[in-house]
Design a protein around this motif. Structure first.
Motif: not given
Length: 627
Positions: A307-308, A311-312, A317, A319
């Protein structure tokens, strides 16, 4: 709102109407190559924009493939004996049949995969199975400098030497001639498999044998793969005791080096087993063989890390919040909101996935997972139901299984599988299979169909997200099973599995699009160009379904499937439990899978309708057969 084609096709137990179509990730068309993604063009037929005849024919590309000769394989482990003695076999995660995710016997026992205890082998439990502790003990990936030194000193195997002599344009083409050359290179290649996975994957080794691959398998001393060595399907079985977790990597590396000195230069190291991917990637990297970066593998298996990274990379993505203790539950609820889903961070301890509609539900779901694990005990190498009040380190599994969970927002809409093949960071094949509504709150799988009947715009967005997710994680080659949903806000990723899916996944892609994921993955791992010939219209159109128990009790007969086997288009109708087995319905916990069905018809909607009718008739008959 107008119902989508999938909603209409699944009438009677169908999902809610399809969400509004969001703009594709690429606003101007798509970056995907239609020759690699056949479902995109065929979606015009599903949408009524084109007729099948307008797509033309690409039969020449498939050469001598006779779809009637394709062997339809099983999706569940089989009881394997050698000279009357049970062999060790990875059980399937009961919630993850289509993903093909193996688990360990302790987790399977906690979820009711065994009626009593796992089959007893001659060696201990820990010696035969990979564990999360082994994965945690593995070294980090190599630096670019170290990898370059290894590659410079790497001698050519006969297969790689043959490849260098070939015309690169021809060997990389999507024609039957190109595939013929690639098969010439693969024939005689030495391929090391790190663990065999569950016994339902026998077809993988049979396919490797058919292609002339010289297969070596590293696995626990009592592995079911011993039977395939005896039958001549694989060339060599190398037993590895997994008990001493800190030395497993070094001992596997030494074993592979000994294989190289006795059999010849290696062409690749691979695995089709979820739990072995981190180990296989590091072994291949250390020996300079084609592989994906270990960091990419680790991040894909960690849903929070995935997920990180998403998002990057600027990809949509959900929550999410990581939960490591009961105190985190309230924080997760406040951050994520409801409805939400609680799930394991790592596939190695994949206990289950549960929906929660409020904070009280979420806390109960968290405690349910903790309770399930606390009941598992190892006694004399076998697993039995334990007493959670007893807390001795030697017997209570709760003391040696580390469990991290993640809470994320519930994704509405239609779930799909995107099966992808990558070569040198580039997608060379992809297709969508529609997944049918799961049994909540456990998200137990039910059925699927291929080709997809979702609108073209949604299919493109799902495929683009899947491709970009694989690339964002840093993967370069091989087969990937990507799970996604098309939600009211557009395409959203569930997870990336960095290996071929299980259950009907291989059959589906071969039957419908003529692409054998096993063959293409072996080529990728041997460093051979991957360009599978792909048809422009489906060879077959299929639907498959797994019946979940509707009541709790014991199954008194499995003969109810016999009358369906002779029906036109039914490829299989077979039980997944034995006569007399205890079955559970959703009201009493995780539902039991009772049987599986697959149907092919000229039109996918017709196949869906037949499967739904079979389901209705079977469930009605089971009302009297489960007592």
């Amino acid at each position: 709102m107008k119902k989508s084609a999938l909603s209409a096709a699944l009438a009677g137990g169908a999902p809610a109407p399809a969400p509004t179509v969001a703009a594709p990730l690429q606003n101007k068309g798509t970056f995907l190559d239609p020759s690699a993604f056949p479902c995109i063009e065929y979606a015009d037929v599903i949408d009524g924009v084109k007729t099948v005849d307008e797509l033309g024919s690409t039969a020449e590309q498939l050469g001598n493939l006779d779809i009637a000769d394709v062997a339809i394989v099983g999706s569940a482990p089989t009881n394997v004996l050698l000279d009357g003695v049970p062999l060790a076999d990875y059980p399937l995660n009961p919630r993850r049949r289509r993903a093909g995710e193996e688990t360990t016997p302790d987790v399977a026992a906690s979820l009711g995969a065994y009626d009593s205890v796992p089959p007893q082998t001659s060696s201990s439990l820990s010696s035969n199975y990979l564990s999360k502790a082994i994965i945690g003990s593995l070294p980090k990936g190599l630096t670019n400098e170290d990898k370059m030194k290894i590659l410079q000193a790497l001698p050519l195997s006969p297969s790689r030497a043959l490849l260098k002599e070939m015309n690169v344009d021809v060997v990389s083409s999507r024609t039957s001639d190109g595939r013929s050359l690639r098969r010439q290179v693969l024939k005689g290649a030495v391929m090391v498999f790190v663990t065999a996975g569950y016994s339902g994957k026998r077809f993988i080794f049979e396919k490797a044998k058919e292609l002339g691959v010289r297969t070596v398998v590293l696995d626990g001393p009592d592995s079911w793969i011993r039977l395939l060595e005896k039958d001549g399907v694989i060339e060599k079985f190398v037993p590895v005791d997994f008990t001493d977790v800190d030395t497993v990597y070094d001992r596997c590396l030494q074993a592979i080096r000994e294989v190289r000195s006795t059999i010849g230069e290696l062409d690749g190291i691979t695995t089709f087993c979820e739990m072995a991917v981190p180990l296989a990637s590091r072994l291949a990297e250390k020996l300079g063989l084609p592989c994906n970066p270990p960091e990419a593998v680790d991040n894909a298996r960690d849903k929070h890390a995935t997920r990180k990274i998403m998002a990057h990379a600027g990809l949509p993505t959900p929550k999410h919040y990581k939960v490591v203790s009961e105190e985190d539950v309230a924080k997760a609820a406040a951050h994520v909101g409801f409805p939400a889903v609680i799930k394991p961070v790592s596939g190695a301890a994949s206990i289950g996935v549960i929906r929660a509609n409020n904070e009280d539900d979420l806390l109960k779901a968290y405690k349910r997972v903790q309770h399930d694990m606390s009941r598992v005990r190892v006694v004399a190498g076998a697993l039995v139901e334990g007493d959670e009040e007893v807390n001795d380190a030697a017997g209570n599994a709760k003391g040696w299984i580390h469990l991290e969970l993640m809470v994320e927002e519930y994704l509405d809409g239609h779930e799909v599988d995107c099966d992808l093949i990558f070569d040198n960071g580039r997608p060379v094949y992809g297709a969508i299979t529609d997944n049918w509504p799961t049994v909540e709150p456990y998200f137990n799988e039910t059925g699927s169909n291929c080709p997809s009947v979702l609108p073209k715009a949604q299919q493109i967005e799902l495929l683009e997200l899947s491709v970009r997710s694989v690339q964002a994680l840093g993967f370069r080659l091989g087969v990937f099973h990507v799970e996604s949903k098309y939600t009211s806000r557009g395409a959203r990723l569930i997870e990336v599995n960095c290996r071929m899916g299980g259950g009907p996944v291989r059959d589906t892609n071969l039957l419908v699009w003529g692409v054998d994921l096993v063959e293409e993955h072996l080529m990728a791992c041997a460093g051979i160009p991957v360009r599978p010939p792909v048809v422009r219209r489906p060879l077959k159109q299929m639907a498959e379904y797994t019946i979940n128990a509707q009541k709790t009790g014991h199954l008194t007969s499995v003969d109810f499937l016999e009358r369906f086997k002779a029906q036109d288009g039914v490829l299989y109708a077979r039980p997944l439990v034995q006569l007399g087995a205890k079955c559970h319905c959703v009201a009493d916990g995780l539902p039991t899978w009772l049987c599986e069905l697959m149907v092919v018809r000229p039109d996918v909607r017709e196949a869906i309708a037949i499967i739904k009718k079979m389901e209705e008739e079977i469930n009605k008959e089971l009302e009297t057969l489960i007592v």
